[in-house]
Design a protein around this motif. Structure first.
Motif, PDB file in Angstrom:
ATOM      1  N   SER A  12     -25.292 -34.566 -84.473  1.00 49.26           N
ATOM      2  CA  SER A  12     -24.487 -35.238 -85.486  1.00 49.26           C
ATOM      3  C   SER A  12     -22.998 -35.164 -85.145  1.00 49.26           C
ATOM      4  O   SER A  12     -22.248 -36.075 -85.410  1.00 49.26           O
ATOM      5  CB  SER A  12     -24.748 -34.627 -86.864  1.00 49.26           C
ATOM      6  N   HIS A  13     -22.584 -34.035 -84.562  1.00 49.12           N
ATOM      7  CA  HIS A  13     -21.204 -33.877 -84.114  1.00 49.12           C
ATOM      8  C   HIS A  13     -21.141 -32.819 -83.023  1.00 49.12           C
ATOM      9  O   HIS A  13     -22.169 -32.395 -82.515  1.00 49.12           O
ATOM     10  CB  HIS A  13     -20.264 -33.602 -85.296  1.00 49.12           C
ATOM     11  N   GLN A  14     -19.954 -32.365 -82.698  1.00 52.80           N
ATOM     12  CA  GLN A  14     -19.748 -31.575 -81.479  1.00 52.80           C
ATOM     13  C   GLN A  14     -19.847 -30.068 -81.635  1.00 52.80           C
ATOM     14  O   GLN A  14     -19.669 -29.342 -80.674  1.00 52.80           O
ATOM     15  CB  GLN A  14     -18.367 -31.924 -80.914  1.00 52.80           C
ATOM     16  N   ASP A  15     -20.119 -29.589 -82.846  1.00 53.93           N
ATOM     17  CA  ASP A  15     -20.030 -28.143 -83.065  1.00 53.93           C
ATOM     18  C   ASP A  15     -21.056 -27.346 -82.250  1.00 53.93           C
ATOM     19  O   ASP A  15     -22.146 -27.819 -81.974  1.00 53.93           O
ATOM     20  CB  ASP A  15     -20.220 -27.837 -84.558  1.00 53.93           C
ATOM     21  N   PRO A  16     -20.697 -26.100 -81.899  1.00 52.27           N
ATOM     22  CA  PRO A  16     -21.613 -25.264 -81.112  1.00 52.27           C
ATOM     23  C   PRO A  16     -22.939 -24.964 -81.826  1.00 52.27           C
ATOM     24  O   PRO A  16     -23.966 -24.849 -81.163  1.00 52.27           O
ATOM     25  CB  PRO A  16     -20.823 -23.969 -80.876  1.00 52.27           C
ATOM     26  N   ASP A  17     -22.902 -24.833 -83.161  1.00 52.38           N
ATOM     27  CA  ASP A  17     -24.170 -24.551 -83.860  1.00 52.38           C
ATOM     28  C   ASP A  17     -25.091 -25.771 -83.842  1.00 52.38           C
ATOM     29  O   ASP A  17     -26.269 -25.668 -84.138  1.00 52.38           O
ATOM     30  CB  ASP A  17     -23.907 -24.105 -85.315  1.00 52.38           C
ATOM     31  N   ILE A  18     -24.555 -26.917 -83.475  1.00 50.54           N
ATOM     32  CA  ILE A  18     -25.327 -28.157 -83.415  1.00 50.54           C
ATOM     33  C   ILE A  18     -25.966 -28.319 -82.038  1.00 50.54           C
ATOM     34  O   ILE A  18     -27.130 -28.648 -81.915  1.00 50.54           O
ATOM     35  CB  ILE A  18     -24.394 -29.385 -83.625  1.00 50.54           C
TER      36      ILE A  18
ATOM     37  N   LEU B  79     -16.759 -35.512 -92.330  1.00 52.17           N
ATOM     38  CA  LEU B  79     -17.577 -34.665 -93.219  1.00 52.17           C
ATOM     39  C   LEU B  79     -18.447 -33.758 -92.368  1.00 52.17           C
ATOM     40  O   LEU B  79     -19.640 -33.965 -92.301  1.00 52.17           O
ATOM     41  CB  LEU B  79     -18.467 -35.535 -94.130  1.00 52.17           C
ATOM     42  N   HIS B  80     -17.972 -32.775 -91.731  1.00 51.52           N
ATOM     43  CA  HIS B  80     -16.570 -32.443 -91.646  1.00 51.52           C
ATOM     44  C   HIS B  80     -15.910 -32.971 -90.385  1.00 51.52           C
ATOM     45  O   HIS B  80     -14.685 -33.085 -90.304  1.00 51.52           O
ATOM     46  CB  HIS B  80     -16.403 -30.912 -91.674  1.00 51.52           C
ATOM     47  N   SER B  81     -16.726 -33.252 -89.381  1.00 51.08           N
ATOM     48  CA  SER B  81     -16.166 -33.642 -88.092  1.00 51.08           C
ATOM     49  C   SER B  81     -15.648 -35.080 -88.132  1.00 51.08           C
ATOM     50  O   SER B  81     -16.202 -35.931 -88.832  1.00 51.08           O
ATOM     51  CB  SER B  81     -17.232 -33.500 -87.016  1.00 51.08           C
TER      52      SER B  81
ATOM     53  N   GLY C 272     -26.444 -33.379 -92.243  1.00 49.22           N
ATOM     54  CA  GLY C 272     -25.555 -32.563 -91.409  1.00 49.22           C
ATOM     55  C   GLY C 272     -24.940 -31.417 -92.203  1.00 49.22           C
ATOM     56  O   GLY C 272     -25.620 -30.724 -92.954  1.00 49.22           O
ATOM     57  N   ASP C 273     -23.631 -31.259 -92.072  1.00 49.61           N
ATOM     58  CA  ASP C 273     -22.971 -30.156 -92.771  1.00 49.61           C
ATOM     59  C   ASP C 273     -22.733 -30.462 -94.254  1.00 49.61           C
ATOM     60  O   ASP C 273     -22.331 -29.571 -95.007  1.00 49.61           O
ATOM     61  CB  ASP C 273     -21.635 -29.810 -92.085  1.00 49.61           C
ATOM     62  N   VAL C 274     -22.962 -31.700 -94.669  1.00 51.67           N
ATOM     63  CA  VAL C 274     -22.826 -32.014 -96.100  1.00 51.67           C
ATOM     64  C   VAL C 274     -24.020 -31.424 -96.844  1.00 51.67           C
ATOM     65  O   VAL C 274     -25.166 -31.649 -96.457  1.00 51.67           O
ATOM     66  CB  VAL C 274     -22.769 -33.545 -96.341  1.00 51.67           C
TER      67      VAL C 274
END
Ligand code: FE2
Ligand code: FE2
Lengths: 215, 242
Positions: free
Chosen positions: B73-79, B140-142, B159-161
């Motif tokens: 969904s986005h670039q975060d490490p937990d993803i 949201l948030h990225s 995602g994070d929402v």
């Protein structure tokens, strides 16, 4: 045979050892450049001394050639150390992948579920073997290159004593040419020290590697 | 890792999470698997540390060759910090992720998998017989971020929402919405930067028919809790965590 407690830490140590070689050699590069400049100065002095320093001229050419050869070797080693370092980090990642694949195998309850996965594990194993081969080959090459600098330095030691002999015959140019011989001798010692450090890093890496393979 | 089936029809939705082997101090994440008889998509496959648990759990549902698609969904490490490992396991797979993050996500190690850059307005992920909608959720948030909507299963992966910070081993679904609020309030206030983006997203999601709202952390919302969440989120002022 080196003994290792933690395979991952040992892998990291190998990576550091080979990567440090490149850094160690930047010092050698600097000194070799200085030698080359020194040889040019010596050539100028010898030219002024004319007949009084006849024996000195071919020596300065030789010093210059040697310094240049050392520089070429150092550049090659630098490149090679960098690619070894890259292979090493690839290997660490692939090994990590392999460890995690085996973890997967342990976690899956029914062996039948792993059928589709078997090929992946085999591929990883093959990739790891290829990387190890490449690593060993390049490490050997690195050792050869270091050896080649070492033989340059042995020649340079011989040269610096002929330098001294020739300088003693050069009358009023004795002092100037003596300095050339001194500088060369000192530079050779420093280079030898760095190369020795590189070689011991390399051997350390090789020993650790063997221990890791055994595990 | 715990697996819960969310939808079972011609295709299947499964959520993985609450990994008991997860190292401490790593945020717990929900990973999703959408599978048809021949293909499978992993949604936000997770961090490098949970890779083994995640792959092992996945193999209980699909074979390796079946996993043809990944979504980040986005670039975060937990993803997606596990990408370098998936890349060695699924060399022929595709990774669908925002175009915005391609050159960043490649830092996780992408040599074999094909990166499919998603345009800002979304589109679909096609898994043969099944087509999933990509819902833009930027900021949201990225700043480059997508949700996935499945109109057949009526599931919205958000995602994070909707994410919440929970104790280990928390249940998979919200059972008391009011009790859940304190667990998600700070997360949204601090990580979500834009009220405008939030309100825009809420109004778009209200137009979708959603049975399950499935976030990447914490519990999932179903039935009336979906609307409760949208109302709560709409009223919440975000970007004010500091
Ligand atoms: Fe995130
Ligand atoms: Fe997250």
């Amino acid at each position: 045979m080196a003994r290792i407690k933690d395979e991952r830490l040992a892998e990291g140590e190998v990576l550091v050892s080979v990567t440090v070689i490149a850094a160690e050699l930047s010092e050698v590069m600097k000194i070799a450049k200085e030698i080359s400049i020194g040889a040019k100065n010596a050539k100028a002095i010898a030219a002024r001394a004319g007949d009084k320093a006849r024996g000195f001229q071919p020596i300065t050419n030789f010093i210059d050639d040697m310094a240049r050869h050392t520089l070429t070797m150092v550049r090659q080693i630098d490149q090679e150390a960098l690619s070894v370092s890259r292979i090493c980090s690839q290997e660490i990642r692939t090994n990590d992948a392999k460890r995690r694949m085996h973890d997967v195998i342990r976690r899956v309850e029914h062996p039948s579920l792993l059928k589709s996965f078997q090929g992946v594990v085999t591929d990883i194993d093959a990739r790891l073997i290829a990387l190890r081969r490449e690593f060993d080959k390049r490490l050997d090459h690195l050792a050869e290159l270091l050896d080649s600098i070492n033989s340059d330095m042995r020649a340079a030691t011989a040269i610096s004593s002929s330098c001294r002999v020739e300088a003693s015959r050069a009358e009023e140019f004795r002092e100037g040419l003596g300095v050339v011989a001194d500088n060369l001798e000192q530079a050779v010692e420093v280079i030898k020290k760095h190369v020795k450090e590189c070689s011991s890093r390399l051997q350390h890496a090789q020993r650790l590697k063997q221990a890791i393979y055994k595990k | 890792m715990k697996a819960t089936i969310l939808y079972e029809g011609k295709h299947q939705w499964t959520v993985f999470g609450r990994d008991p082997d997860k190292p401490e101090k790593i945020i717990d994440t929900n990973q999703y698997l959408v599978s048809t008889p021949s293909r499978a998509l992993l949604i936000d496959p997770g961090g490098i540390e949970i890779f083994s648990s995640m792959l092992a759990a996945t193999l209980h549902h699909v074979s390796v060759d079946q996993i043809t698609d990944l979504f980040a969904s986005h670039q975060d490490p937990d993803i997606i910090s596990s990408l370098g490992l998936w890349d060695q396991v699924l060399p022929n797979a595709r990774l669908h992720s925002p175009w915005l993050w391609e050159s960043f996500i490649r830092h996780f190690g992408l040599n074999n998998i094909e990166y499919v850059p998603l345009p800002d307005d979304g589109g679909t992920i096609d898994l043969g017989d099944l087509s999933l909608q990509l819902v833009p959720a930027h900021y949201l948030h990225s700043s480059g971020n997508f949700n996935i909507y499945d109109p057949q299963a009526k599931i919205l992966f958000s995602g994070d929402v909707g994410a919440a910070l929970e104790a280990d081993g928390a249940p998979m679904f919200v059972d008391d919405f009011d009790e859940h609020i304190p667990k998600m309030k700070m997360f949204h206030q601090r990580w979500m930067p834009s009220n405008r983006a939030k309100n825009d997203w809420v109004s778009r999601v209200r137009r979708l028919d959603v049975d399950i709202l499935a976030p990447q952390h914490g519990r999932l919302y179903r039935g009336a809790d979906v609307k409760r969440f949208l109302d709560w989120f709409e009223a919440l002022e975000v970007g004010v965590g500091v």
